[in-house]
Design a protein around this motif. Structure first.
Motif, PDB file in Angstrom:
ATOM      1  N   HIS A 172     -13.885 -13.225 -10.606  1.00  0.00           N
ATOM      2  CA  HIS A 172     -14.661 -13.717 -11.963  1.00  0.00           C
ATOM      3  C   HIS A 172     -14.493 -13.457 -13.367  1.00  0.00           C
ATOM      4  O   HIS A 172     -14.659 -14.246 -14.427  1.00  0.00           O
ATOM      5  CB  HIS A 172     -16.027 -14.235 -11.369  1.00  0.00           C
ATOM      6  N   GLU A 173     -14.775 -12.388 -13.410  1.00  0.00           N
ATOM      7  CA  GLU A 173     -14.554 -11.662 -14.719  1.00  0.00           C
ATOM      8  C   GLU A 173     -13.684 -12.207 -15.861  1.00  0.00           C
ATOM      9  O   GLU A 173     -13.692 -12.363 -16.410  1.00  0.00           O
ATOM     10  CB  GLU A 173     -15.472 -10.778 -14.859  1.00  0.00           C
ATOM     11  N   ALA A 174     -12.563 -11.519 -14.830  1.00  0.00           N
ATOM     12  CA  ALA A 174     -11.350 -11.782 -15.381  1.00  0.00           C
ATOM     13  C   ALA A 174     -11.129 -13.254 -15.735  1.00  0.00           C
ATOM     14  O   ALA A 174     -10.453 -13.497 -17.320  1.00  0.00           O
ATOM     15  CB  ALA A 174     -10.424 -11.549 -13.840  1.00  0.00           C
ATOM     16  N   ALA A 175     -10.694 -14.019 -15.110  1.00  0.00           N
ATOM     17  CA  ALA A 175     -10.926 -15.317 -15.070  1.00  0.00           C
ATOM     18  C   ALA A 175     -12.024 -15.803 -16.614  1.00  0.00           C
ATOM     19  O   ALA A 175     -11.669 -16.511 -17.247  1.00  0.00           O
ATOM     20  CB  ALA A 175     -10.946 -16.749 -13.959  1.00  0.00           C
ATOM     21  N   ARG A 176     -13.030 -14.926 -16.902  1.00  0.00           N
ATOM     22  CA  ARG A 176     -13.424 -15.675 -18.193  1.00  0.00           C
ATOM     23  C   ARG A 176     -13.193 -14.852 -19.292  1.00  0.00           C
ATOM     24  O   ARG A 176     -13.393 -16.057 -19.791  1.00  0.00           O
ATOM     25  CB  ARG A 176     -14.861 -14.949 -17.788  1.00  0.00           C
ATOM     26  N   ARG A 177     -12.074 -14.038 -18.637  1.00  0.00           N
ATOM     27  CA  ARG A 177     -11.941 -13.375 -20.454  1.00  0.00           C
ATOM     28  C   ARG A 177     -10.463 -14.866 -20.355  1.00  0.00           C
ATOM     29  O   ARG A 177      -9.924 -13.722 -21.605  1.00  0.00           O
ATOM     30  CB  ARG A 177     -11.660 -12.529 -19.620  1.00  0.00           C
TER      31      ARG A 177
END
Length: 286
Positions: A172-177
């Motif tokens: 999820h955090e990778a996609a946010r970046r």
């Protein structure tokens, strides 16, 4: 194919991440990464300080003696290694234990390292216990919330709702970046949950081969998987109740997947065979 994404291959450099614990039934996922680390000759390039993320009463350090007699303590850290399985193809391998605390900070630190290594795609690798028979091919599911990836690679959208592990948070955090992010999970028969699970590890490696391109040297894994299945066969034959349960799972699996005896599945296996026969990148030792 979606503009900006290659056909049937992940945009690189690619980061593969697996974590011991809740996300790693039968140790299948972490064993897959350990195998890649070994056969690709990966070099460690970074490490996260465990002091910030682990409860050492949950994940205790271990103490041992080196060859020269020195006593050392090994802490439950997260390592980052870099491999080049083929010319111009870089893969970052992240192997750790699911942290006890500060998950958002933990993911931010990992992804900052990933950005310094110019990672474009993050693949989280996991394994879960499931009602699947050990005698059939291990199911592997690949999902993504990234519409572009789904269209380019014919992936399914993620549909799971409920408690998640560190792999879900990292994805999820990778996609946010702004990174491409997807998740690869294998099923492990719940009645043989004790590690290792070489058949599930082998299934994960086969899927990662497809996503990365080229081939992965498999070493002794096929023989280990065959020996594992024979061993479980013997255990099941000694218990009539388990044998009956396995037969029910086999029937359900065969009925559900009968339409999948398709040309597409056969073509994938044939392409993998050709890559190994023609000595594609990393094909030795397969």
């Amino acid at each position: 194919m979606t503009a900006g994404l290659p056909d049937e291959q992940l945009p690189g450099p690619v980061l593969l991440a697996a974590f011991e614990g809740w996300n790693d039934a039968g140790s299948a996922a972490t064993q897959a990464l350990a195998h890649l680390h070994e056969v690709w000759g990966a070099e460690q390039v970074d490490e996260l300080d465990p002091e910030e993320y682990h409860d050492f009463q949950v994940n205790r350090p271990t103490i041992g003696t080196t060859e020269d007699g020195t006593r050392v303590i090994t802490w439950p850290s997260t390592t980052v290694a870099l491999a080049e399985p083929a010319p111009g193809r870089q893969v970052v391998l992240v192997h750790g234990i699911e942290p006890s605390m500060r998950w958002r900070t933990y993911c931010a630190e990992l992804l900052e390292i990933a950005e310094r290594l110019h990672v474009r795609t993050v693949v989280t690798v996991g394994a879960l216990l499931a009602d699947v028979p050990h005698t059939r091919p291990i199911p592997v599911t690949t999902t993504s919330d990234d519409r572009r990836l789904r269209e380019a690679l014919n992936l399914e959208p993620a549909s799971y709702e409920g408690p998640t592990g560190i792999v879900g948070v990292l994805q999820h955090e990778a996609a946010r970046r702004g990174m491409h992010a997807l998740s690869v999970w294998s099923a492990v028969p719940h009645y043989v949950a004790h590690p290792p699970s070489p058949k599930a590890t082998l299934a994960l490696l086969a899927r990662l081969e497809e996503l990365l391109g080229g081939s992965v040297p498999l070493g002794d894994l096929p023989e280990d998987a065959e020996a594992w299945q024979i061993g479980v066969d013997e255990l099941a034959s000694e218990d009539a109740e388990i044998a009956e349960y396995v037969a029910q799972l086999e029937e359900a699996k065969d009925t559900a997947e009968l339409p999948e005896a398709s040309g597409e599945a056969i073509a994938r296996e044939f392409e993998r065979y050709l890559r190994r026969r023609d000595g594609g990148p990393g094909s030795t030792g397969g």
